[in-house]
Write a protein that holds these residues in place. Sequence first.
Motif, short mmCIF file in Angstrom:
data_model
loop_
_atom_site.label_atom_id
_atom_site.label_comp_id
_atom_site.label_asym_id
_atom_site.label_seq_id
_atom_site.Cartn_x
_atom_site.Cartn_y
_atom_site.Cartn_z
N ASN A 33 1.08 -1.18 -0.19
CA ASN A 33 -0.16 -0.25 0.25
C ASN A 33 0.41 1.65 -0.26
O ASN A 33 0.60 2.96 -0.67
CB ASN A 33 -1.03 -0.10 1.31
CG ASN A 33 -2.11 -1.12 0.97
OD1 ASN A 33 -2.31 -1.09 0.18
ND2 ASN A 33 -3.15 -1.18 2.13
N GLU A 127 -17.11 -1.72 15.62
CA GLU A 127 -17.20 -2.37 14.48
C GLU A 127 -17.08 -0.54 13.19
O GLU A 127 -17.10 -1.32 12.53
CB GLU A 127 -18.75 -2.17 14.36
CG GLU A 127 -19.05 -4.11 15.22
CD GLU A 127 -20.65 -4.05 14.80
OE1 GLU A 127 -22.17 -3.43 15.08
OE2 GLU A 127 -20.98 -4.75 13.99
N GLN A 128 -16.03 -0.64 13.66
CA GLN A 128 -15.70 0.97 13.29
C GLN A 128 -14.64 0.08 12.39
O GLN A 128 -14.77 1.28 11.42
CB GLN A 128 -15.12 1.83 14.42
CG GLN A 128 -16.06 2.69 14.96
CD GLN A 128 -14.57 3.60 15.81
OE1 GLN A 128 -13.90 4.47 15.40
NE2 GLN A 128 -15.26 3.47 17.66
N ASP A 130 -15.24 -2.31 10.56
CA ASP A 130 -16.25 -2.79 9.75
C ASP A 130 -17.28 -1.53 8.91
O ASP A 130 -17.49 -1.94 7.70
CB ASP A 130 -17.31 -4.09 9.94
CG ASP A 130 -16.58 -4.99 10.47
OD1 ASP A 130 -16.25 -5.46 10.21
OD2 ASP A 130 -17.92 -6.05 11.40
N ALA A 131 -17.06 -0.58 9.80
CA ALA A 131 -17.69 0.41 9.08
C ALA A 131 -16.93 1.24 7.58
O ALA A 131 -17.83 1.59 6.77
CB ALA A 131 -18.22 2.08 10.26
N MET A 132 -15.46 1.35 8.44
CA MET A 132 -14.89 1.57 7.88
C MET A 132 -14.80 1.15 6.52
O MET A 132 -14.33 1.05 4.80
CB MET A 132 -13.49 1.97 8.17
CG MET A 132 -12.17 2.60 7.42
SD MET A 132 -10.94 2.75 8.50
CE MET A 132 -11.18 3.85 9.63
N ARG A 133 -14.48 -0.46 6.38
CA ARG A 133 -14.37 -1.13 4.97
C ARG A 133 -16.00 -1.16 4.18
O ARG A 133 -16.44 -0.45 3.17
CB ARG A 133 -14.70 -2.52 5.51
CG ARG A 133 -13.24 -3.19 5.87
CD ARG A 133 -13.60 -4.39 6.23
NE ARG A 133 -13.55 -5.63 5.21
CZ ARG A 133 -14.19 -6.18 5.49
NH1 ARG A 133 -15.00 -6.91 6.69
NH2 ARG A 133 -13.85 -6.96 4.70
N ALA A 134 -17.11 -0.55 4.85
CA ALA A 134 -18.72 -0.47 4.09
C ALA A 134 -18.29 0.53 3.19
O ALA A 134 -19.51 0.87 2.26
CB ALA A 134 -19.51 -0.52 5.36
N LEU A 135 -17.78 1.82 4.32
CA LEU A 135 -18.03 2.62 3.02
C LEU A 135 -16.80 3.63 2.82
O LEU A 135 -16.34 4.60 1.83
CB LEU A 135 -17.18 4.62 4.72
CG LEU A 135 -19.49 4.12 5.49
CD1 LEU A 135 -18.42 5.21 6.79
CD2 LEU A 135 -20.19 3.95 4.98
N GLY A 136 -15.99 2.52 2.06
CA GLY A 136 -15.33 2.11 0.62
C GLY A 136 -13.94 2.86 1.28
O GLY A 136 -13.01 3.32 0.40
N THR A 137 -13.30 2.34 2.65
CA THR A 137 -12.09 2.22 3.43
C THR A 137 -11.33 1.04 3.00
O THR A 137 -11.77 0.68 4.07
CB THR A 137 -11.99 2.99 3.57
OG1 THR A 137 -12.26 4.53 4.06
CG2 THR A 137 -10.51 3.97 4.30
N ASP A 138 -10.27 1.14 2.61
CA ASP A 138 -9.60 -0.48 2.79
C ASP A 138 -8.67 0.56 4.03
O ASP A 138 -7.74 1.01 4.64
CB ASP A 138 -8.98 -0.23 2.25
CG ASP A 138 -7.09 -1.44 2.82
OD1 ASP A 138 -7.77 -2.03 3.08
OD2 ASP A 138 -5.76 -1.85 1.45
N PRO A 139 -8.80 -0.17 5.58
CA PRO A 139 -8.62 -0.08 6.58
C PRO A 139 -7.22 -0.52 6.83
O PRO A 139 -6.46 0.39 7.04
CB PRO A 139 -9.34 -1.45 7.35
CG PRO A 139 -10.58 -1.85 7.43
CD PRO A 139 -9.52 -1.76 5.87
N GLN A 141 -4.91 0.04 4.31
CA GLN A 141 -4.24 1.48 3.42
C GLN A 141 -4.39 3.00 4.63
O GLN A 141 -3.74 3.41 4.54
CB GLN A 141 -5.22 1.43 2.74
CG GLN A 141 -4.70 3.03 1.87
CD GLN A 141 -4.32 2.35 0.55
OE1 GLN A 141 -4.18 1.27 -0.39
NE2 GLN A 141 -3.01 3.29 0.11
N LYS A 142 -5.49 2.44 5.36
CA LYS A 142 -5.43 4.14 5.88
C LYS A 142 -5.47 3.88 7.29
O LYS A 142 -4.69 4.91 8.01
CB LYS A 142 -7.61 4.27 6.31
CG LYS A 142 -7.99 4.87 6.85
CD LYS A 142 -8.25 6.07 6.43
CE LYS A 142 -9.15 6.70 7.52
NZ LYS A 142 -8.32 8.82 6.85
#
Lengths: 263, 266
Positions: A33, A127-128, A130-139, A141-142
């Motif tokens: 990444n 679940e933050q 999971d929320a990150m993944r659901a909102l289009g971010t690769d955890p 990478q972030k």
Amino acid sequence: MLYEVHARLLDFLQPSIQALQDFTILSGQAFRNIFRKPHYGEDIAMQADGIGVGSLPIVILTGFFSGAVMALQMSKALAQYGASGQVGQIVSVTLVRELGPVLTALLVSGRNASGIASEIGSMKVTEQIDAMRALGTDPIQKLVTPRLIATALTLPLLTIIADFVGLFGGYLMSCVFLNLTTSNQYWTTAYRALDFQDVVHGLIKPLIFGMIIALVGCFEGLRTKGGTQGVGRATTEAVVKASVWVFIVDLMITQIFVSMPRW
Amino acid sequence: MPPVLSFDRVTVRFEDQAVLDRVTFTVQPGETRILFGEAGSGKTVLLKTALGLVHPESGMVKLFEQEITGLKEKQLFDVRGRVGMLFQEGALFDSATVEENVAYPLLNRSVDGVKPDRFPEIERRVLRALEFVELEHTLEKFPSELSGGMRRRVGIARATVTEPALVLYDSPTAGLDPITANTIMALIVKERELRNTATVIVTHRYQDGQIMGNFRYDTTTGKIFPSPRVANTIFMVMRDGRLIFEGTQADLESSPDAYIRKFVRR
């Protein structure tokens, strides 16, 4: 009978092998990444500030006292051989090659591997992630890559500061309080004792230790299970594992440098 | 019209245990699905599987006619952008303000022509989403400064800011007092009615299902009003990873099954 022993051995080894595999995959993705978009520059700066600037006071204190204590310990031993003037050489070689990188890494491991694991662990159990993944971010990478870059960049810098402050501590002890040597002799022997290979040796270690601390902290955080208790467990695991790996890798790097011909 | 979500014999296993066992159902556009089940029956896993957050061992999941079971994480981002999800307890990002939380889905990708770098448009959309849940005054607050009900409402704003065609709600009223719970349900009815959103709600409370199935939103008064048996509301019940009931409210209420009856009129 043999089959049963085999099955039990597999059951015993499976979690460790699974963890090693997961850690390798996470590390691979985190490194990959670095070269992929999007890049989270703001997160890297924020982490570097927290890990680097935040660790500065404790690194300065520890560096100073380790240099001073080393000079104090060496004072008697060197006096026996009439070599008190060489105290600068011993302090500088020990600090730059070994104590500076390892002590700084252990401090940063205690302070930041725990911080990283608890922060990411809390995000996992609430679940933050999971929320990150659901909102289009690769955890990875972030969250993982910025921490990896920030720790790998700041730990060598912290080590350089710890080395200098340690040398200054040694100077105060040997020249001001114990009058073992002159200021000029202390700094000259300290400087001459080091060659380019020692400097490389002293900087490669913290670079690799920084990667280990960040990756272990993130790994333990990301596999947190079981609410707040799980977060506590992940934090402890992260500090213990990162510290143990610092020692193991320290031995390996030292072995490589010791067996290398001098440049 | 093609379904927005379909499960075809989906099985999910954690270690050796099947947490979803050959689950099959479809959600049509504008339809409401209420999912009951005891804790540990697989309801949350079902929602996460629908979003591709959990990967099934076998079976097929389709979102907007696209099979998502074999997709990689980055390939899933586009299709996930058409779905909103309210997680249990809201799952708001602790270190971000309410405004940043709600803006997050818009900052990550282009939505309806709103590019991630067009901040005035994003601000406008965020404000509109927060006005929808009546929390426009909390823009600068952090999640820790909000009550449980307010966090849930911000979660709804974040899930719906992109105006998705499908919204998944994981226990939206869990742990809330009855008045706050009814406020949350009224918001979900409002969202469904105003945008004709397909909705899947996981819940323990029969009242939640009743509100979804028997109330509509009045745009003139801004309140929900009783309208018995809203046609497109389907009830489902899960037990030990299996979908054991799928039918209307009347079917649910007349079921002789003791487990199913536990969720009726509690």
